[in-house]
Design an enzyme around this catalytic site. Structure first.
Site, PDB file in Angstrom:
ATOM      1  N   GLU A 203      -7.581   3.973  -8.676  1.00  0.00           N
ATOM      2  CA  GLU A 203      -8.544   3.248  -8.379  1.00  0.00           C
ATOM      3  C   GLU A 203      -8.262   2.298  -6.935  1.00  0.00           C
ATOM      4  OE1 GLU A 203      -8.442   2.879 -11.672  1.00  0.00           O
ATOM      5  OE2 GLU A 203      -9.611   4.668 -12.161  1.00  0.00           O
TER       6      GLU A 203
ATOM      7  N   TYR B   6      -2.499   5.951   0.107  1.00  0.00           N
ATOM      8  CA  TYR B   6      -2.771   7.242  -0.831  1.00  0.00           C
ATOM      9  C   TYR B   6      -2.903   8.366   0.131  1.00  0.00           C
ATOM     10  CZ  TYR B   6      -3.283   3.096  -3.885  1.00  0.00           C
ATOM     11  OH  TYR B   6      -2.989   1.773  -4.360  1.00  0.00           O
TER      12      TYR B   6
HETATM   13  C1  COA Z   1      -0.904  -0.889   0.018  1.00  0.00           C
HETATM   14  C2  COA Z   1       0.401  -1.501   0.007  1.00  0.00           C
HETATM   15  C3  COA Z   1       1.155  -1.181  -1.290  1.00  0.00           C
HETATM   16  C4  COA Z   1       1.477  -0.626   1.316  1.00  0.00           C
HETATM   17  O1  COA Z   1       2.701  -0.865   1.315  1.00  0.00           O
HETATM   18  P1  COA Z   1       3.615  -0.825   2.771  1.00  0.00           P
HETATM   19  O2  COA Z   1       4.883  -1.039   2.252  1.00  0.00           O
HETATM   20  O3  COA Z   1       2.883  -1.456   3.837  1.00  0.00           O
HETATM   21  O4  COA Z   1       3.082   0.748   2.835  1.00  0.00           O
HETATM   22  P2  COA Z   1       3.963   1.682   3.813  1.00  0.00           P
HETATM   23  O5  COA Z   1       4.956   1.021   4.974  1.00  0.00           O
HETATM   24  O6  COA Z   1       4.548   2.663   2.947  1.00  0.00           O
HETATM   25  O7  COA Z   1       2.857   2.361   4.961  1.00  0.00           O
HETATM   26  C5  COA Z   1       2.064   3.227   4.058  1.00  0.00           C
HETATM   27  C6  COA Z   1       0.865   3.675   5.030  1.00  0.00           C
HETATM   28  O8  COA Z   1       0.188   2.385   5.168  1.00  0.00           O
HETATM   29  C7  COA Z   1      -0.264   2.587   6.708  1.00  0.00           C
HETATM   30  N1  COA Z   1       0.328   1.353   7.552  1.00  0.00           N
HETATM   31  C8  COA Z   1       1.549   1.015   7.485  1.00  0.00           C
HETATM   32  N2  COA Z   1       1.505  -0.240   8.572  1.00  0.00           N
HETATM   33  C9  COA Z   1       0.065  -0.313   8.830  1.00  0.00           C
HETATM   34  C10 COA Z   1      -0.417  -1.314   9.574  1.00  0.00           C
HETATM   35  N3  COA Z   1       0.481  -2.226  10.237  1.00  0.00           N
HETATM   36  N4  COA Z   1      -1.739  -1.366   9.673  1.00  0.00           N
HETATM   37  C11 COA Z   1      -2.469  -0.274   8.883  1.00  0.00           C
HETATM   38  N5  COA Z   1      -1.991   0.502   8.292  1.00  0.00           N
HETATM   39  C12 COA Z   1      -0.562   0.627   8.214  1.00  0.00           C
HETATM   40  C13 COA Z   1       0.038   3.851   7.108  1.00  0.00           C
HETATM   41  O9  COA Z   1      -0.731   4.816   7.194  1.00  0.00           O
HETATM   42  C14 COA Z   1       1.475   3.991   6.280  1.00  0.00           C
HETATM   43  O10 COA Z   1       1.617   5.527   6.571  1.00  0.00           O
HETATM   44  P3  COA Z   1       2.502   6.064   7.780  1.00  0.00           P
HETATM   45  O11 COA Z   1       3.912   5.264   7.870  1.00  0.00           O
HETATM   46  O12 COA Z   1       2.875   7.377   7.434  1.00  0.00           O
HETATM   47  O13 COA Z   1       1.728   5.987   9.082  1.00  0.00           O
HETATM   48  C15 COA Z   1       0.864  -3.003   0.755  1.00  0.00           C
HETATM   49  O14 COA Z   1       0.094  -2.987   1.765  1.00  0.00           O
HETATM   50  C16 COA Z   1       0.101  -4.007  -0.440  1.00  0.00           C
HETATM   51  O15 COA Z   1       1.134  -4.598  -0.918  1.00  0.00           O
HETATM   52  N6  COA Z   1      -1.053  -4.121  -0.094  1.00  0.00           N
HETATM   53  C17 COA Z   1      -1.610  -5.394  -1.140  1.00  0.00           C
HETATM   54  C18 COA Z   1      -1.765  -4.973  -2.587  1.00  0.00           C
HETATM   55  C19 COA Z   1      -2.587  -3.517  -2.680  1.00  0.00           C
HETATM   56  O16 COA Z   1      -3.798  -3.594  -1.951  1.00  0.00           O
HETATM   57  N7  COA Z   1      -2.412  -2.708  -3.457  1.00  0.00           N
HETATM   58  C20 COA Z   1      -3.067  -1.715  -3.739  1.00  0.00           C
HETATM   59  C21 COA Z   1      -4.090  -1.674  -4.671  1.00  0.00           C
HETATM   60  S1  COA Z   1      -5.337  -0.412  -4.906  1.00  0.00           S
END
Ligand code: COA
Length: 171
Positions: free
Chosen positions: A123, A135
């Site tokens: 979710e 996702y």
């Molecule tokens: C969601 C989360 C885990 C993603 O982690 P992350 O290490 O930044 O993710 P990634 O670097 O692997 O990037 C995944 C995708 O996010 C997006 N993304 C990466 N950098 C981004 C930015 N600066 N702005 C917007 N989207 C971005 C891209 O779509 C990326 O895919 P791509 O590289 O193929 O384009 C992280 O942002 C987080 O910890 N968020 C807070 C906790 C949370 O919300 N957890 C999920 C609860 S449902």
């Protein structure tokens, strides 16, 4: 147990900054202070330390991602017959956008498939664009909506339900 970078994501290269390769380790009680610290920095309504501890005691699958010895992310998965459910995932904000989230989740998907799970569920808040992008990039699709699923500062927020079939991962 520690999994080298290449084992976390076979056949799925993800670019990260140069330097020490990230490693994915099983989460233990010793990680809970750092895990809780990270959770409190990224979630408006964070899990408490006791909830992470309960999750470990309940034998949920849980890992941390470390780089150069420092905790940079974590993930918890609930296994059940034929499917798994992503309970929580986070990366330290200073490391966002470096592929760590994808690396962790892809690891969890591969692990789920190896356990015999046919599908993985999760979710997310509709407002969580970054998580939704993660996702989407890993092949999850929206299959439903749980009304008023999450607490919010101005009431409740719906939860999007996402699912991904895992059978292609074993091919
Ligand atoms: C969601 C989360 C885990 C993603 O982690 P992350 O290490 O930044 O993710 P990634 O670097 O692997 O990037 C995944 C995708 O996010 C997006 N993304 C990466 N950098 C981004 C930015 N600066 N702005 C917007 N989207 C971005 C891209 O779509 C990326 O895919 P791509 O590289 O193929 O384009 C992280 O942002 C987080 O910890 N968020 C807070 C906790 C949370 O919300 N957890 C999920 C609860 S449902």
């Amino acid at each position: 147990m520690s999994f080298p970078e290449h084992a976390a994501s076979p056949g799925h290269a993800v670019a990260t900054h140069a330097g020490a390769a990230p490693e994915i380790d099983l989460m233990t009680e010793d990680d809970l202070d750092a895990v809780t610290w990270l959770e409190e920095r990224v979630q408006p309504f964070p899990w408490r330390r006791a909830l992470f501890a309960d999750s470990l005691r309940a034998s949920h699958a849980a890992w941390v991602l470390r780089r150069a010895g420092a905790l940079r992310g974590f993930m918890l998965i609930l296994p059940s017959p034929g499917e798994t459910h992503l309970l929580n995932i986070a990366v330290t904000p200073a490391q966002w956008g470096q592929g760590f989230g994808k690396r962790l989740l892809r690891f969890g998907m591969d692990w789920s498939a190896r356990q015999g799970a046919k599908r993985m569920f999760l979710e997310t808040r509709p407002s969580n664009e970054r998580a939704r992008a993660l996702y989407r990039h890993l092949g999850f699709t929206e299959i439903g909506l749980r009304k008023a699923y999450y607490p919010a500062h101005d009431g409740r927020e719906d939860g999007l339900v996402l699912c991904r079939g895992l059978e292609d991962l074993l091919a």
